[in-house]
Design an enzyme around this catalytic site. Structure first.
Site, PDB file in Angstrom:
ATOM      1  N   ARG A  69       0.844  -1.196   0.000  1.00 52.84           N
ATOM      2  CA  ARG A  69       0.000   0.000   0.000  1.00 52.84           C
ATOM      3  C   ARG A  69       0.875   1.240   0.000  1.00 52.84           C
ATOM      4  O   ARG A  69       1.959   1.244   0.571  1.00 52.84           O
ATOM      5  CB  ARG A  69      -0.913   0.016   1.220  1.00 52.84           C
ATOM      6  CG  ARG A  69      -2.089  -0.944   1.138  1.00 52.84           C
ATOM      7  CD  ARG A  69      -2.967  -0.858   2.366  1.00 52.84           C
ATOM      8  NE  ARG A  69      -2.271  -1.298   3.549  1.00 52.84           N
ATOM      9  CZ  ARG A  69      -1.759  -0.511   4.470  1.00 52.84           C
ATOM     10  NH1 ARG A  69      -1.868   0.799   4.379  1.00 52.84           N
ATOM     11  NH2 ARG A  69      -1.126  -1.003   5.514  1.00 52.84           N
ATOM     12  N   TYR A 197      -1.324  -3.734  -7.246  1.00 56.14           N
ATOM     13  CA  TYR A 197      -1.009  -4.522  -6.054  1.00 56.14           C
ATOM     14  C   TYR A 197      -2.122  -4.483  -5.004  1.00 56.14           C
ATOM     15  O   TYR A 197      -2.580  -3.403  -4.615  1.00 56.14           O
ATOM     16  CB  TYR A 197       0.289  -4.026  -5.383  1.00 56.14           C
ATOM     17  CG  TYR A 197       0.538  -4.814  -4.132  1.00 56.14           C
ATOM     18  CD1 TYR A 197       1.139  -6.062  -4.193  1.00 56.14           C
ATOM     19  CD2 TYR A 197       0.060  -4.366  -2.896  1.00 56.14           C
ATOM     20  CE1 TYR A 197       1.281  -6.839  -3.065  1.00 56.14           C
ATOM     21  CE2 TYR A 197       0.189  -5.153  -1.764  1.00 56.14           C
ATOM     22  CZ  TYR A 197       0.804  -6.385  -1.852  1.00 56.14           C
ATOM     23  OH  TYR A 197       0.920  -7.163  -0.739  1.00 56.14           O
ATOM     24  N   LYS A 206      -9.560  -2.573   1.582  1.00 59.03           N
ATOM     25  CA  LYS A 206      -9.315  -1.407   2.437  1.00 59.03           C
ATOM     26  C   LYS A 206     -10.086  -0.186   1.955  1.00 59.03           C
ATOM     27  O   LYS A 206     -10.598   0.597   2.759  1.00 59.03           O
ATOM     28  CB  LYS A 206      -7.807  -1.104   2.519  1.00 59.03           C
ATOM     29  CG  LYS A 206      -7.010  -2.230   3.184  1.00 59.03           C
ATOM     30  CD  LYS A 206      -7.578  -2.545   4.507  1.00 59.03           C
ATOM     31  CE  LYS A 206      -7.081  -3.732   5.280  1.00 59.03           C
ATOM     32  NZ  LYS A 206      -5.759  -4.169   5.391  1.00 59.03           N
ATOM     33  N   HIS A 226     -10.669  -2.405  11.359  1.00 60.12           N
ATOM     34  CA  HIS A 226      -9.557  -3.237  10.895  1.00 60.12           C
ATOM     35  C   HIS A 226      -9.317  -4.338  11.934  1.00 60.12           C
ATOM     36  O   HIS A 226      -8.352  -4.310  12.684  1.00 60.12           O
ATOM     37  CB  HIS A 226      -8.320  -2.348  10.738  1.00 60.12           C
ATOM     38  CG  HIS A 226      -7.175  -2.987  10.013  1.00 60.12           C
ATOM     39  ND1 HIS A 226      -5.884  -2.511  10.105  1.00 60.12           N
ATOM     40  CD2 HIS A 226      -7.110  -4.046   9.176  1.00 60.12           C
ATOM     41  CE1 HIS A 226      -5.078  -3.248   9.360  1.00 60.12           C
ATOM     42  NE2 HIS A 226      -5.791  -4.194   8.789  1.00 60.12           N
ATOM     43  N   SER A 248      -1.364  -3.444  10.301  1.00 63.43           N
ATOM     44  CA  SER A 248      -0.977  -4.362   9.236  1.00 63.43           C
ATOM     45  C   SER A 248       0.283  -5.133   9.625  1.00 63.43           C
ATOM     46  O   SER A 248       1.228  -4.556  10.166  1.00 63.43           O
ATOM     47  CB  SER A 248      -0.728  -3.575   7.953  1.00 63.43           C
ATOM     48  OG  SER A 248      -1.904  -2.891   7.602  1.00 63.43           O
ATOM     49  N   CYS A 250       0.775  -7.282  11.933  1.00 64.63           N
ATOM     50  CA  CYS A 250       1.011  -7.386  13.381  1.00 64.63           C
ATOM     51  C   CYS A 250       0.265  -8.558  14.002  1.00 64.63           C
ATOM     52  O   CYS A 250       0.076  -8.613  15.215  1.00 64.63           O
ATOM     53  CB  CYS A 250       0.641  -6.090  14.075  1.00 64.63           C
ATOM     54  SG  CYS A 250       1.790  -4.759  13.709  1.00 64.63           S
ATOM     55  N   ASP A 277      -9.245  -9.799   8.973  1.00 64.13           N
ATOM     56  CA  ASP A 277      -8.751  -8.446   8.659  1.00 64.13           C
ATOM     57  C   ASP A 277      -9.770  -7.324   8.901  1.00 64.13           C
ATOM     58  O   ASP A 277      -9.395  -6.242   9.310  1.00 64.13           O
ATOM     59  CB  ASP A 277      -8.289  -8.400   7.197  1.00 64.13           C
ATOM     60  CG  ASP A 277      -7.354  -7.233   6.904  1.00 64.13           C
ATOM     61  OD1 ASP A 277      -6.402  -7.034   7.677  1.00 64.13           O
ATOM     62  OD2 ASP A 277      -7.585  -6.510   5.920  1.00 64.13           O
ATOM     63  N   ARG A 371       2.199 -12.168  -0.475  1.00 65.51           N
ATOM     64  CA  ARG A 371       0.894 -12.538   0.095  1.00 65.51           C
ATOM     65  C   ARG A 371       0.312 -13.771  -0.583  1.00 65.51           C
ATOM     66  O   ARG A 371       0.680 -14.123  -1.699  1.00 65.51           O
ATOM     67  CB  ARG A 371      -0.089 -11.377  -0.103  1.00 65.51           C
ATOM     68  CG  ARG A 371       0.353 -10.067   0.549  1.00 65.51           C
ATOM     69  CD  ARG A 371      -0.475  -9.738   1.732  1.00 65.51           C
ATOM     70  NE  ARG A 371       0.079  -8.657   2.545  1.00 65.51           N
ATOM     71  CZ  ARG A 371      -0.481  -8.236   3.673  1.00 65.51           C
ATOM     72  NH1 ARG A 371      -1.604  -8.782   4.105  1.00 65.51           N
ATOM     73  NH2 ARG A 371       0.071  -7.273   4.374  1.00 65.51           N
TER      74      ARG A 371
END
Ligand code: GTP
Ligand code: SPV
Ligand code: MN
Length: 587
Positions: A69, A197, A206, A226, A248, A250, A277, A371
């Site tokens: 991002r 991406y 998001k 989130h 993100s 974590c 998420d 990912r």
């Protein structure tokens, strides 16, 4: 297809702008998806993996400048700058449209426009919302088809309503200098240009489910967060649900799919994944807070995922999965990433597409933010409530960040408003999920810093208002930190599956079954109340990570005071009062 006027009109206008050679309407059928996969393999966009070992799995590599991002190029384009607030980049909407249209104009020439109708949330659920994404990327179509509910049924549910989110994605030349991810909350519109991406282009994720949805939630009285959603089943067969917000990279996916430690498994504990998420939460008819996961798949961090850390995630990615920016093993057509196992490919290709020998090279094979995109239904511990249109009731809300020091392993807030304070002061070291430096401590309120679609001060006020509405039915609020390190920089807490030991204390607190010690920041467990059975960790070590250091927190309070200045008079007085309370307790 659809006869919906607002949809047809908008698509017509966008077609005129971007000039595609042809238009393909995605109907969600397997045959259509399969022909797109074949086409992507022909153009080299996809590499078909070993179909015996990884059936229906593919590898994709993005441009090397397009791997995460881009927060610096993400904008909230509300009419008034103040409505974007001090934590968002803002652009005046008319100016933004003009700039984006200039970039997008003619950019589909020689390309196909794919029209993706999708639902965030189970189709027809009272929580669900509909979006339409236009894209010139097959990668986006195939990812969206895993991550959201795509297809004809969406048009049926939409009918002739105008209540849907417009998303235009143009890959253009993937030029990082002309890359923009822009949100127009007042127009239900998202425009993303010059990226291909993940979070920049899978517009349901998001962009819609957090930035646009948080704005809708504020106006309509619900919350878009989130957060992962996880069910914990005790030996009596009772399932309690928690929602947890971590920034993100974590640990959301890992916590959402955790495998209980052996001592818990023997007793009969089970864990059920609802989401990893994003959570959309509403007050239910019973007055409690209910949550759904609006997504239909997982876009998870590959590096570090292995048989020990997250076997459920690994199993989830064994079929029907798209891997992005991981290493390729030419010998057997499989994929590899750092932390998968100790057998990197000898004859490999790294994430940039260069030959790579994992046994001799010091370069990384997979990008740190590489990912997997995997269907939720693959997950061995997917919750039976995953598709439930009404969601699951939330007992506890957990905040957490990556902090080497200061924040204890776990503590409970003193009240809902104190919990909102705890969320608002979250701080975490940055990760590879966004471009920029890694490991820099920054404030990330509710893990929403990059994802709140309006003024963060108003967002805090919305949290406080939700607490007032929930009253004594409000979930209890906690904070965790799995990432305290010792003098050698090693993580002290074992983490992963063992995090269940902390969740057990949290649920016991919710039911009034566990004791606690009051500290200036909130309630921490008595060390004896965290079950250490089967763990190689002493009670003293545990005490060291439960300890609340007054000097450190006095510095922290001063830093929070500074941070809060950003919000000016948008900072709710309740949070100001919480800060004053903390300062007083630290004296
Ligand atoms: P996003 O998808 O970016 O939102 O990330 P996420 O929050 O889902 O993070 P994820 O679960 O993918 O974890 C990211 C990294 O944190 C991985 O490298 C994990 O190995 C690591 N991690 C996750 N849980 C723990 C934990 O309990 N302890 C430690 N030390 N590391 C963890
Ligand atoms: C995150 O960065 O929080 C993610 C990955 O979940 S992305 O979809 O790229 O935002
Ligand atoms: Mn995320």
């Amino acid at each position: 297809m659809t006869q919906n006027k607002s949809v047809l009109e908008w698509i017509g206008k966008m077609k005129e702008l971007v000039c595609p050679d042809n238009v393909v309407w995605i109907d969600g059928s397997e045959s259509q998806l399969e022909s797109l996969r074949e086409e992507a393999c022909k153009t080299g966009e996809f590499i078909k993996l070993n179909q015996e070992k990884l059936p229906n799995c593919y590898l994709h590599r993005t441009a090397v400048n397009d791997v995460a991002r881009v927060e610096g190029r993400t904008f909230i384009c509300s009419r008034k700058e103040e409505d974007a607030g001090p934590t968002n980049h803002w652009m005046e909407p008319q100016q933004a449209y003009k700039m984006l249209y200039d970039i997008a104009r003619g950019s589909y020439k020689g390309r196909t426009m794919y029209v993706i109708p999708y639902s965030m949330g189970p189709i027809g659920s009272p929580f669900a919302k509909i979006g339409v994404e236009l894209t010139d990327s097959i990668y986006v179509v195939l990812n969206m088809s895993i991550m959201t509910r795509v297809g004809e049924k969406v048009w049926d549910v939409l009918g002739d309503s105008n209540d849907w989110v417009r998303g235009l994605h143009c890959k253009c030349d993937v030029d990082p200098e002309k890359r923009y991810i822009c949100h127009f909350p007042e127009d239900n519109t998202i425009i993303s240009v010059n990226s291909a991406y993940g979070g920049n282009v899978l517009l349901g994720k998001k962009c819609f489910a957090l930035r646009i949805a948080s704005y809708l939630g504020k106006n309509e009285g619900w919350m878009a967060e989130h957060m992962l959603i996880l069910g914990i089943e005790n030996p009596k067969g009772e399932v309690k649900y928690v929602a947890a917000a971590f920034p993100s990279a974590c640990g959301k996916t890992n916590l959402a799919m955790l495998i209980p430690p052996e001592v818990y498994r023997k007793k009969g504990y089970k864990v059920w994944t609802v989401g990893d998420d994003i959570a959309w939460m509403r007050i239910g008819p019973d007055g409690r807070l209910w949550a759904i996961n609006p997504e239909n798949g997982f876009f998870g961090v590959a590096p570090g995922t292995n048989e020990k850390s997250n076997p459920n995630a690994l199993r989830t990615t064994q079929s029907g999965t798209i891997f992005t920016n991981v290493a390729y093993n030419k010998d057997d057509g499989t994929v590899w990433w750092e932390g998968l196992d100790h057998n990197p490919p000898k004859n490999g290709i790294d994430w940039t597409g260069k030959p790579w020998d994992g046994t001799t090279s010091t370069e990384k094979g997979a990008h740190p933010n590489s990912r997997f995109t995997a269907p939720a239904k693959n997950c061995p511990c997917i919750s039976p409530e995953f598709d439930s249109p009404n969601g699951v009731p939330i007992s506890a809300i957990i905040f957490g960040g990556r902090r080497a020091h200061t924040t204890p392993l776990v503590y409970q807030s003193r009240s809902w408003n104190n919990g909102v304070f705890v969320g608002s002061i979250m701080a975490s070291e940055t990760t590879a999920a966004a471009t920029g430096a890694v490991g820099v401590l920054r404030r990330d309120p509710m893990a929403m810093l990059p994802f709140c679609g309006y003024n963060m001060g108003d967002y805090f006020a919305h949290w406080i208002e939700m607490g007032e509405k929930l009253g004594d039915k409000a979930p209890k609020i906690f904070n965790v930190n799995w990432f305290r390190v010792d003098e050698n920089g090693k993580f002290i807490w074992p983490g992963f599956g063992d995090n269940l030991r902390v969740l057990e204390w949290i649920l016991n607190r919710c039911e009034g079954k566990a004791d606690a010690v009051e500290t200036p920041i909130g309630y921490v467990p008595k060390a004896e109340d965290i079950n250490l059975e089967g763990l190689d960790l002493t009670l003293d070590t545990l005490k060291s990570i439960l300890y609340v250091d007054k000097d450190e927190w006095t510095k922290e309070a001063a830093d929070i005071e500074e941070f809060y200045k950003k919000f000016g008079d948008k900072l709710p007085k309740e949070l100001r009062a919480e800060l004053e309370g903390l300062k007083a307790r630290l004296k």
